[in-house]
Write a protein that holds these residues in place. Structure first.
Motif, PDB file in Angstrom:
ATOM      1  N   LEU A  81      84.656 -63.603  48.542  1.00 56.07           N
ATOM      2  CA  LEU A  81      85.252 -64.407  49.806  1.00 56.07           C
ATOM      3  C   LEU A  81      84.018 -64.267  50.801  1.00 56.07           C
ATOM      4  CD1 LEU A  81      87.438 -66.038  50.682  1.00 56.07           C
ATOM      5  CD2 LEU A  81      88.365 -63.969  51.974  1.00 56.07           C
ATOM      6  N   VAL A  82      83.465 -65.167  51.245  1.00 53.07           N
ATOM      7  CA  VAL A  82      82.408 -65.385  52.080  1.00 53.07           C
ATOM      8  C   VAL A  82      82.476 -66.347  53.067  1.00 53.07           C
ATOM      9  CG1 VAL A  82      80.682 -64.344  50.416  1.00 53.07           C
ATOM     10  CG2 VAL A  82      81.125 -66.883  50.956  1.00 53.07           C
ATOM     11  N   ASP A  83      81.973 -66.014  54.340  1.00 51.56           N
ATOM     12  CA  ASP A  83      81.870 -67.120  55.485  1.00 51.56           C
ATOM     13  C   ASP A  83      80.958 -68.189  54.995  1.00 51.56           C
ATOM     14  OD1 ASP A  83      79.742 -65.976  56.268  1.00 51.56           O
ATOM     15  OD2 ASP A  83      80.436 -64.871  57.761  1.00 51.56           O
ATOM     16  N   GLU A  84      80.936 -69.185  55.978  1.00 51.58           N
ATOM     17  CA  GLU A  84      79.862 -70.159  55.992  1.00 51.58           C
ATOM     18  C   GLU A  84      78.436 -69.672  55.711  1.00 51.58           C
ATOM     19  OE1 GLU A  84      80.368 -73.247  55.119  1.00 51.58           O
ATOM     20  OE2 GLU A  84      82.781 -72.894  55.369  1.00 51.58           O
ATOM     21  N   ALA A  85      78.395 -68.448  56.510  1.00 48.98           N
ATOM     22  CA  ALA A  85      76.716 -68.121  56.322  1.00 48.98           C
ATOM     23  C   ALA A  85      76.593 -67.197  55.198  1.00 48.98           C
ATOM     24  CB  ALA A  85      76.749 -67.199  57.428  1.00 48.98           C
ATOM     25  N   GLY A  86      77.626 -67.162  54.270  1.00 48.13           N
ATOM     26  CA  GLY A  86      77.628 -66.258  53.032  1.00 48.13           C
ATOM     27  C   GLY A  86      77.732 -64.865  53.056  1.00 48.13           C
ATOM     28  N   GLU A  87      78.173 -64.559  54.226  1.00 52.05           N
ATOM     29  CA  GLU A  87      78.478 -63.035  54.565  1.00 52.05           C
ATOM     30  C   GLU A  87      80.018 -62.734  54.090  1.00 52.05           C
ATOM     31  OE1 GLU A  87      76.657 -60.714  55.592  1.00 52.05           O
ATOM     32  OE2 GLU A  87      74.998 -62.431  55.746  1.00 52.05           O
ATOM     33  N   PRO A  88      80.103 -61.423  53.342  1.00 53.64           N
ATOM     34  CA  PRO A  88      81.421 -61.247  52.927  1.00 53.64           C
ATOM     35  C   PRO A  88      82.423 -61.150  54.018  1.00 53.64           C
ATOM     36  CG  PRO A  88      79.657 -59.527  52.431  1.00 53.64           C
ATOM     37  CD  PRO A  88      79.133 -60.246  53.234  1.00 53.64           C
ATOM     38  N   VAL A  89      83.801 -61.580  53.748  1.00 53.22           N
ATOM     39  CA  VAL A  89      85.055 -61.897  54.844  1.00 53.22           C
ATOM     40  C   VAL A  89      85.973 -60.620  54.629  1.00 53.22           C
ATOM     41  CG1 VAL A  89      86.856 -63.066  55.586  1.00 53.22           C
ATOM     42  CG2 VAL A  89      84.864 -64.292  54.538  1.00 53.22           C
ATOM     43  N   GLU A  90      85.875 -59.780  55.656  1.00 50.31           N
ATOM     44  CA  GLU A  90      86.658 -58.478  55.519  1.00 50.31           C
ATOM     45  C   GLU A  90      88.160 -58.872  55.410  1.00 50.31           C
ATOM     46  OE1 GLU A  90      85.518 -55.515  55.559  1.00 50.31           O
ATOM     47  OE2 GLU A  90      83.616 -56.104  55.597  1.00 50.31           O
ATOM     48  N   PRO A  91      88.757 -58.262  54.612  1.00 52.74           N
ATOM     49  CA  PRO A  91      90.192 -58.416  54.232  1.00 52.74           C
ATOM     50  C   PRO A  91      91.042 -58.200  55.848  1.00 52.74           C
ATOM     51  CG  PRO A  91      89.611 -56.621  53.189  1.00 52.74           C
ATOM     52  CD  PRO A  91      88.205 -57.290  53.739  1.00 52.74           C
ATOM     53  N   GLU A  92      92.025 -58.942  55.787  1.00 54.75           N
ATOM     54  CA  GLU A  92      92.842 -58.692  56.927  1.00 54.75           C
ATOM     55  C   GLU A  92      93.628 -57.236  56.947  1.00 54.75           C
ATOM     56  OE1 GLU A  92      94.618 -63.236  57.517  1.00 54.75           O
ATOM     57  OE2 GLU A  92      96.028 -61.577  57.100  1.00 54.75           O
ATOM     58  N   ALA A  93      93.876 -56.566  55.708  1.00 59.97           N
ATOM     59  CA  ALA A  93      94.399 -55.263  55.579  1.00 59.97           C
ATOM     60  C   ALA A  93      93.618 -54.494  56.241  1.00 59.97           C
ATOM     61  CB  ALA A  93      94.645 -54.991  54.142  1.00 59.97           C
ATOM     62  N   ALA A  94      92.295 -54.479  56.205  1.00 57.35           N
ATOM     63  CA  ALA A  94      91.403 -53.513  57.073  1.00 57.35           C
ATOM     64  C   ALA A  94      91.645 -53.620  58.467  1.00 57.35           C
ATOM     65  CB  ALA A  94      89.725 -53.881  56.431  1.00 57.35           C
ATOM     66  N   ALA A  95      91.988 -54.749  58.915  1.00 56.25           N
ATOM     67  CA  ALA A  95      92.088 -54.497  60.526  1.00 56.25           C
ATOM     68  C   ALA A  95      93.561 -54.012  60.847  1.00 56.25           C
ATOM     69  CB  ALA A  95      92.078 -56.232  60.965  1.00 56.25           C
ATOM     70  N   ARG A  96      94.459 -54.184  59.936  1.00 50.70           N
ATOM     71  CA  ARG A  96      95.626 -53.741  60.333  1.00 50.70           C
ATOM     72  C   ARG A  96      95.628 -52.097  59.981  1.00 50.70           C
ATOM     73  NH1 ARG A  96      97.783 -58.608  58.660  1.00 50.70           N
ATOM     74  NH2 ARG A  96      96.929 -58.479  56.589  1.00 50.70           N
ATOM     75  N   ILE A  97      94.885 -51.804  58.915  1.00 47.95           N
ATOM     76  CA  ILE A  97      94.825 -50.278  59.030  1.00 47.95           C
ATOM     77  C   ILE A  97      94.079 -49.426  60.070  1.00 47.95           C
ATOM     78  CG2 ILE A  97      93.485 -48.519  57.723  1.00 47.95           C
ATOM     79  CD1 ILE A  97      93.873 -50.038  55.204  1.00 47.95           C
ATOM     80  N   ASP A  98      92.919 -50.407  60.783  1.00 49.84           N
ATOM     81  CA  ASP A  98      92.388 -49.750  62.002  1.00 49.84           C
ATOM     82  C   ASP A  98      93.373 -49.747  63.146  1.00 49.84           C
ATOM     83  OD1 ASP A  98      89.444 -51.357  61.137  1.00 49.84           O
ATOM     84  OD2 ASP A  98      90.134 -49.740  60.484  1.00 49.84           O
ATOM     85  N   GLU A  99      94.285 -50.696  63.253  1.00 46.79           N
ATOM     86  CA  GLU A  99      95.222 -50.733  64.363  1.00 46.79           C
ATOM     87  C   GLU A  99      96.106 -49.562  64.285  1.00 46.79           C
ATOM     88  OE1 GLU A  99      95.352 -55.638  64.509  1.00 46.79           O
ATOM     89  OE2 GLU A  99      97.196 -54.454  64.144  1.00 46.79           O
ATOM     90  N   SER A 100      96.421 -49.072  63.031  1.00 48.46           N
ATOM     91  CA  SER A 100      97.305 -47.893  62.899  1.00 48.46           C
ATOM     92  C   SER A 100      96.629 -46.504  63.465  1.00 48.46           C
ATOM     93  CB  SER A 100      97.833 -47.866  61.449  1.00 48.46           C
ATOM     94  OG  SER A 100      96.724 -47.414  60.865  1.00 48.46           O
ATOM     95  N   THR A 101      95.374 -46.614  63.844  1.00 45.77           N
ATOM     96  CA  THR A 101      94.901 -45.546  64.137  1.00 45.77           C
ATOM     97  C   THR A 101      94.575 -45.378  65.568  1.00 45.77           C
ATOM     98  OG1 THR A 101      92.589 -46.199  63.539  1.00 45.77           O
ATOM     99  CG2 THR A 101      93.597 -45.154  61.948  1.00 45.77           C
ATOM    100  N   ASP A 102      94.203 -44.441  66.376  1.00 44.93           N
ATOM    101  CA  ASP A 102      94.052 -44.448  67.787  1.00 44.93           C
ATOM    102  C   ASP A 102      92.252 -44.708  67.667  1.00 44.93           C
ATOM    103  OD1 ASP A 102      92.543 -42.140  66.953  1.00 44.93           O
ATOM    104  OD2 ASP A 102      93.550 -40.747  68.190  1.00 44.93           O
ATOM    105  N   GLU A 103      91.793 -44.700  68.861  1.00 47.34           N
ATOM    106  CA  GLU A 103      90.365 -45.213  69.165  1.00 47.34           C
ATOM    107  C   GLU A 103      89.273 -44.178  68.607  1.00 47.34           C
ATOM    108  OE1 GLU A 103      89.657 -45.502  73.156  1.00 47.34           O
ATOM    109  OE2 GLU A 103      91.048 -47.394  73.573  1.00 47.34           O
ATOM    110  N   ALA A 104      89.886 -42.684  68.190  1.00 43.99           N
ATOM    111  CA  ALA A 104      88.728 -41.894  67.991  1.00 43.99           C
ATOM    112  C   ALA A 104      89.055 -42.094  66.405  1.00 43.99           C
ATOM    113  CB  ALA A 104      89.458 -40.504  68.339  1.00 43.99           C
ATOM    114  N   GLY A 105      89.881 -42.846  65.605  1.00 45.37           N
ATOM    115  CA  GLY A 105      90.120 -43.264  64.434  1.00 45.37           C
ATOM    116  C   GLY A 105      90.618 -42.061  63.479  1.00 45.37           C
ATOM    117  N   ASN A 106      91.386 -41.181  64.212  1.00 39.18           N
ATOM    118  CA  ASN A 106      91.803 -40.067  63.412  1.00 39.18           C
ATOM    119  C   ASN A 106      93.160 -40.104  62.906  1.00 39.18           C
ATOM    120  OD1 ASN A 106      93.366 -39.715  65.667  1.00 39.18           O
ATOM    121  ND2 ASN A 106      92.068 -38.082  66.622  1.00 39.18           N
ATOM    122  N   GLY A 107      93.851 -41.459  62.924  1.00 40.18           N
ATOM    123  CA  GLY A 107      95.178 -41.686  62.583  1.00 40.18           C
ATOM    124  C   GLY A 107      96.214 -40.867  63.180  1.00 40.18           C
TER     125      GLY A 107
END
Length: 286
Positions: A119-145
């Motif tokens: 899966l790529v965007d119009e520029a041919g760059e990989p499209v990050e899966p939505e799941a990655a964004a949701r995982i990030d939201e479950s952690t705090d700003e320090a990324g320590n979960g």
């Protein structure tokens, strides 16, 4: 040689063979994971969206695209369940077969046989899966979960989700459910539930005999049916969950317009989609 010794020798040989197979599978998986995705055909979200039905079903999972059309008749759940994800980024559904429960390693092995691209965007760059964004939201700003860990550390005396589950009460969260007939998904609803009250009620899919009501223009003859269904959703906003039983008498929630009867609303089908959502359980947590 006694029978016991023969049986023991056969067992040892079987275990050794099994270990060899597991090792080969692990090596194959590592090689597959290390493969250069650049060698795969690039597929844009727009191209993916064109394959959104039983005649051609593509899904994007973790940045890769799979054509699972041939597998649809063999999927263990009703076809309408898997059709919901055709033509879409489906990482969340794949990693949450049930809330917090991913598909099995066996299913992962089967999935790879349907790989067709990345899966790529119009520029041919990989499209990050939505799941990655949701995982990030479950952690705090320090990324320590720490935010996710706080929920995990709740004691049985403090865990409200556990209390509601043990009492047989619906949990707070977002729900999705479908109604299908004859292999065709007709209704797909989404709603939020908090303290037993409905909100954000919407249709992710609404169709009948090949007519997509959500795509109709105001000039179309059947557009009033879409308006009526919207009124059903609006009538449930802010209501207790038990209000879904009013869908058996849809005229209680939506006025008749342009001569269309309450039967045209197919409230029973919408009600079935709500019940399906509750049977499946929470789709995503608040």
């Amino acid at each position: 040689m006694s029978m016991n010794k023969i049986a023991y020798s056969m067992f040892i040989a079987f275990v050794a063979s099994l270990g060899t197979l597991v090792s080969i599978q692990a090596l194959s998986s590592s090689e597959r994971d290390a493969a250069d995705d650049d060698a795969l055909d690039p597929i844009t979200p727009e191209a993916l969206a064109e394959h959104d039905g039983a005649e051609s079903c593509w899904k994007a999972i973790d940045g890769r695209v799979y054509d699972i059309t041939d597998y649809l008749p063999h999927h263990p759940t009703p076809e309408a369940v898997i059709l919901e994800w055709c033509g879409k980024e489906a990482s969340e559904a794949w990693h949450n077969k049930r809330p917090g429960v991913p598909h099995s390693p066996r299913a992962e092995g089967m999935l790879e046989s349907y790989l067709i691209g990345r899966l790529v965007d119009e520029a041919g760059e990989p499209v990050e899966p939505e799941a990655a964004a949701r995982i990030d939201e479950s952690t705090d700003e320090a990324g320590n979960g720490e935010a996710a860990d706080a929920t995990a550390r709740l004691s049985p005396a403090e865990d409200e989700r556990l209390h509601r589950a043990l009492l047989g009460l619906p949990l707070d969260g977002r729900y999705r459910g479908v109604f299908g007939d004859g292999g065709e998904m007709q209704v797909n609803v989404q709603f939020d539930l908090r303290d037993g009250v409905l909100s954000n009620v919407s249709y992710r899919h609404l169709a009948y005999r090949g007519v997509d009501y959500r795509a109709l223009d105001e000039e179309d003859d059947l557009y009033p049916v879409w308006v009526q269904h919207q009124r059903l959703a609006e009538g449930l906003e802010g209501q207790p969950l038990t209000a879904i039983f009013a869908l058996h008498e849809p005229e209680r929630l939506a006025e008749d317009i342009d001569g269309y009867s309450g039967a045209t609303l197919r409230g029973n089908k919408v009600h079935s989609a709500f019940r399906d959502a509750l049977n499946r359980g929470v789709y995503s947590w608040p």
